[in-house]
Design an enzyme around this catalytic site. Sequence first.
Site, PDB file in Angstrom:
ATOM      1  CG  PHE A  22      38.767  -3.547  59.869  1.00  9.31           C
ATOM      2  CD1 PHE A  22      37.488  -3.816  59.427  1.00  9.31           C
ATOM      3  CD2 PHE A  22      39.504  -4.563  60.446  1.00  9.31           C
ATOM      4  CE1 PHE A  22      36.941  -5.087  59.548  1.00  9.31           C
ATOM      5  CE2 PHE A  22      38.968  -5.833  60.570  1.00  9.31           C
ATOM      6  CZ  PHE A  22      37.682  -6.100  60.120  1.00  9.31           C
ATOM      7  CB  SER A  56      42.720  -1.358  54.040  1.00  8.04           C
ATOM      8  OG  SER A  56      43.331  -1.194  55.292  1.00  8.04           O
ATOM      9  CD  GLU A  58      35.516   0.368  52.451  1.00 16.39           C
ATOM     10  OE1 GLU A  58      36.306   0.105  53.376  1.00 16.39           O
ATOM     11  OE2 GLU A  58      34.809  -0.503  51.902  1.00 16.39           O
ATOM     12  CB  THR A  86      38.809 -15.991  55.233  1.00 19.02           C
ATOM     13  OG1 THR A  86      38.814 -14.697  55.829  1.00 19.02           O
ATOM     14  CG2 THR A  86      37.920 -16.922  56.034  1.00 19.02           C
ATOM     15  CG  HIS A  88      40.032 -11.020  55.035  1.00 22.64           C
ATOM     16  ND1 HIS A  88      40.194 -12.088  55.879  1.00 22.64           N
ATOM     17  CD2 HIS A  88      40.630  -9.969  55.633  1.00 22.64           C
ATOM     18  CE1 HIS A  88      40.851 -11.695  56.953  1.00 22.64           C
ATOM     19  NE2 HIS A  88      41.139 -10.425  56.833  1.00 22.64           N
ATOM     20  NE  ARG A 127      56.235  -4.902  60.294  1.00 20.84           N
ATOM     21  CZ  ARG A 127      56.678  -5.880  61.092  1.00 20.84           C
ATOM     22  NH1 ARG A 127      56.157  -6.053  62.295  1.00 20.84           N
ATOM     23  NH2 ARG A 127      57.669  -6.677  60.695  1.00 20.84           N
TER      24      ARG A 127
END
Length: 154
Positions: A22, A56, A58, A86, A88, A127
């Site tokens: 992702f 992330s 998993e 949202t 999440h 970053r």
Amino acid sequence: MKTFEGKLAAQGRKFGIIVGRFNDFIGKELLSGATDCLLRHGASESDIEVVWVPGSFEIPMTANILAQSGKFDGILCLGVLIRGNTPHFDFIAAEASKGIGQVGISTGVATTYGIITADTIEQAIERAGTKAGNKGWQAAMATIEMVDLLKQIS
Ligand code: RBF
């Protein structure tokens, strides 16, 4: 007084790197920083295995399998979480950080956290090898140090 601290030497050590797909255009930069750091501190390419996972969430379950395999001295967890509209983000970030910490505690294998949690894509890019360094590189440094330290104190 006896003091312990890990040396920054990765020769002969075996590393597993888990990367979330992702936001992988940023995740690839974390992976590149991490492998660069390991190699420049003496690790061999043949001693590094990279495992891609969907996101992330998993990462902890995969880290657990790698840690339990007994094949690795250190495990690096890399991912990029970007806040959306949202909730999440908070759930996944909490699961990932708690889960990764739990893997280290329960297996005794040095397991480090290199997941960027950013409010915006710009913050994440900062970053991952630009203004604010590369969190993949930093996670690799911490892994090298912890692998050596855990060997000394265990
Ligand atoms: N995974 C990430 O690593 N970073 C993210 O920013 C991210 N955002 C997500 C947003 C939503 C709404 C969902 C449902 C999943 C997201 N994931 C993200 C994926 C998550 O970590 C996991 O791979 C999937 O939910 C499948 O279990």
